[in-house]
Enzyme design. Structure first.
Site, PDB file in Angstrom:
ATOM      1  N   ASP A  51       0.838  -1.210   0.000  1.00 24.49           N
ATOM      2  CA  ASP A  51       0.000   0.000   0.000  1.00 24.49           C
ATOM      3  C   ASP A  51       0.870   1.256   0.000  1.00 24.49           C
ATOM      4  OD1 ASP A  51       0.903  -0.188   2.591  1.00 24.49           O
ATOM      5  OD2 ASP A  51      -1.048   0.106   3.533  1.00 24.49           O
ATOM      6  N   SER A  52       2.207   1.080   0.070  1.00 30.69           N
ATOM      7  CA  SER A  52       3.126   2.207  -0.143  1.00 30.69           C
ATOM      8  C   SER A  52       2.883   2.822  -1.519  1.00 30.69           C
ATOM      9  CB  SER A  52       4.584   1.732  -0.026  1.00 30.69           C
ATOM     10  OG  SER A  52       4.819   0.615  -0.860  1.00 30.69           O
ATOM     11  N   ASP A  90      -1.210  -6.108  -0.342  1.00 30.18           N
ATOM     12  CA  ASP A  90      -1.494  -5.494   0.962  1.00 30.18           C
ATOM     13  C   ASP A  90      -2.978  -5.224   1.139  1.00 30.18           C
ATOM     14  OD1 ASP A  90       0.427  -5.015   2.885  1.00 30.18           O
ATOM     15  OD2 ASP A  90       1.198  -3.207   1.920  1.00 30.18           O
ATOM     16  N   LYS A 120      -1.276  -9.398   2.726  1.00 32.88           N
ATOM     17  CA  LYS A 120      -0.496  -8.973   3.896  1.00 32.88           C
ATOM     18  C   LYS A 120      -1.339  -7.999   4.707  1.00 32.88           C
ATOM     19  CE  LYS A 120       3.202  -6.025   3.685  1.00 32.88           C
ATOM     20  NZ  LYS A 120       2.730  -4.871   4.501  1.00 32.88           N
ATOM     21  N   GLU A 122      -1.208  -5.558   8.563  1.00 35.66           N
ATOM     22  CA  GLU A 122      -0.350  -5.031   9.625  1.00 35.66           C
ATOM     23  C   GLU A 122      -0.932  -5.363  10.997  1.00 35.66           C
ATOM     24  OE1 GLU A 122       0.393  -0.847   8.987  1.00 35.66           O
ATOM     25  OE2 GLU A 122       1.230  -1.210   6.984  1.00 35.66           O
ATOM     26  N   GLU A 189       9.608  -4.441  10.170  1.00 37.73           N
ATOM     27  CA  GLU A 189      10.018  -3.138   9.618  1.00 37.73           C
ATOM     28  C   GLU A 189      10.617  -2.238  10.689  1.00 37.73           C
ATOM     29  OE1 GLU A 189       7.251  -1.148   7.013  1.00 37.73           O
ATOM     30  OE2 GLU A 189       8.477   0.677   6.968  1.00 37.73           O
TER      31      GLU A 189
HETATM   32  O1  KIV Z   1       3.570  -1.168   1.597  1.00 33.36           O
HETATM   33  C1  KIV Z   1       4.733  -1.597   1.535  1.00 33.36           C
HETATM   34  O2  KIV Z   1       5.480  -1.299   0.593  1.00 33.36           O
HETATM   35  C2  KIV Z   1       5.190  -2.462   2.599  1.00 33.36           C
HETATM   36  C3  KIV Z   1       6.652  -2.801   2.626  1.00 33.36           C
HETATM   37  C4  KIV Z   1       7.398  -1.621   3.090  1.00 33.36           C
HETATM   38  C5  KIV Z   1       6.933  -4.010   3.446  1.00 33.36           C
HETATM   39  O3  KIV Z   1       4.443  -2.857   3.431  1.00 33.36           O
END
Ligand code: KIV
Length: 278
Positions: A51-52, A90, A120, A122, A189
């Protein structure tokens, strides 16, 4: 020990990643589009549609505003581009925290609409019940603990986690909880190297580090950061390229040639098709 996957001709799965615990390091990067996915695919065990992408591609200040639909759209592109790597997508903020059943509904959408192999999310102990619920219903889950960017508003900034004794113990407990709940791997992280080593030794699933030292079972970076495309990067990023400079100078040269009319040259133009001679 081999650095090649056991069956390179098929796409890797979440259990393949778990099976790499204690073997050669797992290689991964973020990817948001089909063409970067195709470039990374031969070198990476999994690609994360992180989600970055909200910050890197869409100009948001944090990952908090990212909608589920955006993750699905980019997830589809990456699955189309990568043929061998496992694709992990994510779950964005707000799509899974409310309850295990809400998490299941949204994660199932991600799997069905992108054809990715895992999601994924969090969180540590407080997400363990949700992880168990998803895994029991056929959805492989990668967990993410330490600096969890979706909690930026409670963390108060993008800060290293796990430095105090209390945080060290709490993160170790988080890692055990997500592993016990059935996560197939866990991202660590921005935590101290000592904590990453302790967690990696303590749990049976692979740890994937980002700012968490070479003690982890694998590594991940945001692709744009390691390529030198991001204007600001955290301390833990090594730039393996300077693509940003290459792009700037190529665009500058293009603009100069357009203005001087040296581009397009004859080689870039089409000739008229003349009728055949009688
Ligand atoms: O969103 C993302 O890019 C991430 C990585 C930094 C692990 O969660």
């Amino acid at each position: 020990m081999s650095s090649q996957p056991a069956t390179p001709s098929r796409r890797l799965t979440a259990p393949d990643i778990t099976a790499r615990k204690g073997l050669d390091p797992i290689v991964s990067l973020t990817s948001y589009h089909a063409h970067t996915a195709a470039l990374a695919d031969p070198h990476c065990d999994f690609l994360l549609v992180g989600d970055s992408l909200g910050m890197v591609m869409h100009g948001y200040e944090t990952t908090v505003p990212v909608p589920l639909e955006l993750m699905i759209m980019h997830g589809r592109a990456v699955v189309r581009g990568a043929k061998r790597a496992l694709v992990v997508v994510d779950m964005p903020f707000g799509s899974y925290e409310e309850s295990p059943s809400v998490a299941f509904r949204n994660a199932a959408r991600v799997l069905k609409e992108t054809d990715c192999g895992a999601v994924k999310l969090e969180g540590g102990r407080h997400m363990a019940e949700t992880i168990r619920y998803l895994v029991d219903r056929g959805i492989p889950v990668m967990a993410h603990i330490g600096l969890t960017p979706q909690s930026i508003n409670t963390l108060g900034g993008f800060k290293v986690q796990g430095r105090s004794d209390a945080q060290f113990a709490a993160l170790e407990a988080d890692a055990r909880a997500v592993s016990d709940a059935g996560a197939f791997a866990v991202v660590l992280e921005a935590i101290p190297a000592e904590l990453a080593g302790t967690i990696t030794a303590a749990i049976p699933i692979p740890t994937i580090g980002i700012g968490a030292s070479a003690a982890c079972d694998g590594q991940i970076l945001v692709m744009e950061d390691m390529l030198g495309l991001s204007p600001r990067v955290p301390k833990f990023v090594k730039k393996f390229g300077e693509i940003g400079n290459l792009i700037s100078s190529a665009i500058e040269e293009y603009a100069t040639e357009v203005k001087s009319r040296s581009f397009p040259a004859e080689a870039h133009t089409y000739a008229r098709q003349l009728p055949p001679k009688k």
